[in-house]
Write an enzyme that holds these catalytic residues in place. Sequence first.
Site, PDB file in Angstrom:
ATOM      1  N   ASP A  78      32.279  22.564 -25.450  1.00 45.52           N
ATOM      2  CA  ASP A  78      30.858  22.712 -25.164  1.00 45.52           C
ATOM      3  C   ASP A  78      30.162  23.981 -25.703  1.00 45.52           C
ATOM      4  O   ASP A  78      30.762  25.234 -25.731  1.00 45.52           O
ATOM      5  CB  ASP A  78      30.548  22.458 -23.626  1.00 45.52           C
ATOM      6  CG  ASP A  78      31.025  23.413 -22.715  1.00 45.52           C
ATOM      7  OD1 ASP A  78      32.159  24.031 -23.094  1.00 45.52           O
ATOM      8  OD2 ASP A  78      30.540  23.993 -21.863  1.00 45.52           O
ATOM      9  N   ASP A 139      30.791  30.264 -29.639  1.00 50.80           N
ATOM     10  CA  ASP A 139      31.268  30.150 -28.172  1.00 50.80           C
ATOM     11  C   ASP A 139      31.434  28.864 -27.923  1.00 50.80           C
ATOM     12  O   ASP A 139      30.344  28.239 -27.413  1.00 50.80           O
ATOM     13  CB  ASP A 139      30.539  31.062 -27.148  1.00 50.80           C
ATOM     14  CG  ASP A 139      30.783  31.100 -25.863  1.00 50.80           C
ATOM     15  OD1 ASP A 139      32.020  30.605 -25.428  1.00 50.80           O
ATOM     16  OD2 ASP A 139      30.067  31.368 -25.027  1.00 50.80           O
ATOM     17  N   GLU A 173      32.936  23.877 -20.013  1.00 54.75           N
ATOM     18  CA  GLU A 173      33.056  25.209 -19.572  1.00 54.75           C
ATOM     19  C   GLU A 173      32.129  26.459 -19.348  1.00 54.75           C
ATOM     20  O   GLU A 173      31.917  26.934 -18.304  1.00 54.75           O
ATOM     21  CB  GLU A 173      34.125  26.123 -20.539  1.00 54.75           C
ATOM     22  CG  GLU A 173      34.624  27.411 -20.245  1.00 54.75           C
ATOM     23  CD  GLU A 173      33.845  28.690 -20.402  1.00 54.75           C
ATOM     24  OE1 GLU A 173      34.006  29.697 -20.061  1.00 54.75           O
ATOM     25  OE2 GLU A 173      32.742  28.402 -21.070  1.00 54.75           O
ATOM     26  N   GLU A 174      31.034  25.952 -20.091  1.00 54.15           N
ATOM     27  CA  GLU A 174      29.608  26.652 -19.916  1.00 54.15           C
ATOM     28  C   GLU A 174      28.975  26.657 -18.652  1.00 54.15           C
ATOM     29  O   GLU A 174      28.127  27.479 -17.904  1.00 54.15           O
ATOM     30  CB  GLU A 174      28.737  26.395 -21.132  1.00 54.15           C
ATOM     31  CG  GLU A 174      29.439  26.889 -22.443  1.00 54.15           C
ATOM     32  CD  GLU A 174      29.451  28.555 -22.649  1.00 54.15           C
ATOM     33  OE1 GLU A 174      29.237  29.176 -21.530  1.00 54.15           O
ATOM     34  OE2 GLU A 174      29.773  28.878 -23.653  1.00 54.15           O
ATOM     35  N   ASP A 196      38.485  32.701 -26.533  1.00 52.86           N
ATOM     36  CA  ASP A 196      37.293  32.526 -25.945  1.00 52.86           C
ATOM     37  C   ASP A 196      36.630  34.042 -25.701  1.00 52.86           C
ATOM     38  O   ASP A 196      35.781  34.122 -24.729  1.00 52.86           O
ATOM     39  CB  ASP A 196      37.140  31.826 -24.673  1.00 52.86           C
ATOM     40  CG  ASP A 196      35.748  31.225 -24.355  1.00 52.86           C
ATOM     41  OD1 ASP A 196      34.818  31.179 -25.156  1.00 52.86           O
ATOM     42  OD2 ASP A 196      35.551  30.965 -23.065  1.00 52.86           O
ATOM     43  N   HIS A 378      25.176  32.540 -26.805  1.00 49.87           N
ATOM     44  CA  HIS A 378      24.198  31.647 -26.036  1.00 49.87           C
ATOM     45  C   HIS A 378      23.021  32.023 -26.547  1.00 49.87           C
ATOM     46  O   HIS A 378      21.754  31.656 -25.895  1.00 49.87           O
ATOM     47  CB  HIS A 378      24.490  32.181 -24.676  1.00 49.87           C
ATOM     48  CG  HIS A 378      25.731  31.934 -23.879  1.00 49.87           C
ATOM     49  ND1 HIS A 378      25.619  31.838 -22.413  1.00 49.87           N
ATOM     50  CD2 HIS A 378      26.868  31.516 -24.445  1.00 49.87           C
ATOM     51  CE1 HIS A 378      26.879  31.646 -22.287  1.00 49.87           C
ATOM     52  NE2 HIS A 378      27.532  31.305 -23.132  1.00 49.87           N
TER      53      HIS A 378
END
Length: 402
Positions: A78, A139, A173-174, A196, A378
């Site tokens: 994700d 990411d 995960e986010e 990661d 992000h």
Amino acid sequence: MNIEERFLKYVSFDTQSDEYSNTTPSTFKQLELGKELVKEMLEIGIDDAHLDEFGIVYGTIKGNGGTGDVIGFIAHMDTSPDASGMNIKPQKVTNYDGSIIKLNNALNLSLDPEEFTSLKKMIGHDLITTDGTTLLGADDKAGVAIIMDLADYLYHHPEIKHNDIKIAFTPDEEVGRGADNFNVEKFNAKYAYTLDGGDICEYNYENFNAYSANVKITGKSIHPGNAKDKMVSAINVAIEFENMLPAQQKAYFTDGYDGFNHIHHLEGNCEEATLEYIIRNHNLSLAKKQINDFKRIKKYLDEKYGYELISLEINESYLNMAEIIKDNYYIIEKLEKAMKKLGIEAYASPIRGGTDGARLTYMGLPCPNIGTGGDNFHGPFEFVSLTMMKQSVEILKELVKE
């Protein structure tokens, strides 16, 4: 496919997760990438590759005579809800020369090495950036591509002897749910590494102790013309609550091992208001002191206004994996040895965040973190070094040989 082709293919999938969703995974569009990864894994030769009912992809690179530990590699599929992951238009910079990288002239967005100083280490690298309108998805699709590239390599180079190697790709995960349904027993590795991180010289086995706080304020709504000594504005109390937290613990004043309280959502009116916080500290005792600040402020404001004005809910998100890793430090020593063989000057740094590995470590799967070459995650300034991604694959090869 080479690693660049893999990465560009994976970022074409919109896999943004949703912290407000009650489904598993939080967005079903993540399953589309999961299905594609299973298809590729089966083509490579990973015959047990599958997507489970929770949206997690599992597979085994079967051992071919090696007798070392059964180890695992994990990445997440994700992307962050903080910026759009739809219709990503990657831009490639070949043999980066250290100059300002123009991302989007219309939006006047650039990557300036004086502002984003990590670029100064990447002169001569091949980079992939955004076009300034979305995040990139390095990411953690860089991590996914690195693991898949390793799997493909090992199946074409049987001369590298190894035991079973477990791989997994997680959703959500986010939004802190990547390990919620991870089946450690089925994964059946002695330990694993998440892919990661950022700079491939850097590895991580310390992360925040993480909590969430939800503050709900119930005010007393009165017509403002008749409000004297009657109205309690939930919005004003929300401002009061935020201002009573220690100012030096706001996220933008902290770095290194500093903890913080970060308000990431605020909404309300006179009658009701909600504040949502994340609480972070590498030191568990200090994290608990921060939690006590929230409780103390609630008690004070309840007493000040004369009724139970505030509802406070605090939940644990994950804990610092260092407490477990320090008792299994050979995992780090193997990583350091692998990086040294490649001439990489490795160093450990604390993660100012968390990974699936933090929770997996406490679930019985020690799981430190390795870099992928990405940075500025992000948001529209995100980029990744293809050169570092390729080096990360080499690190995994050395770990397999160990």
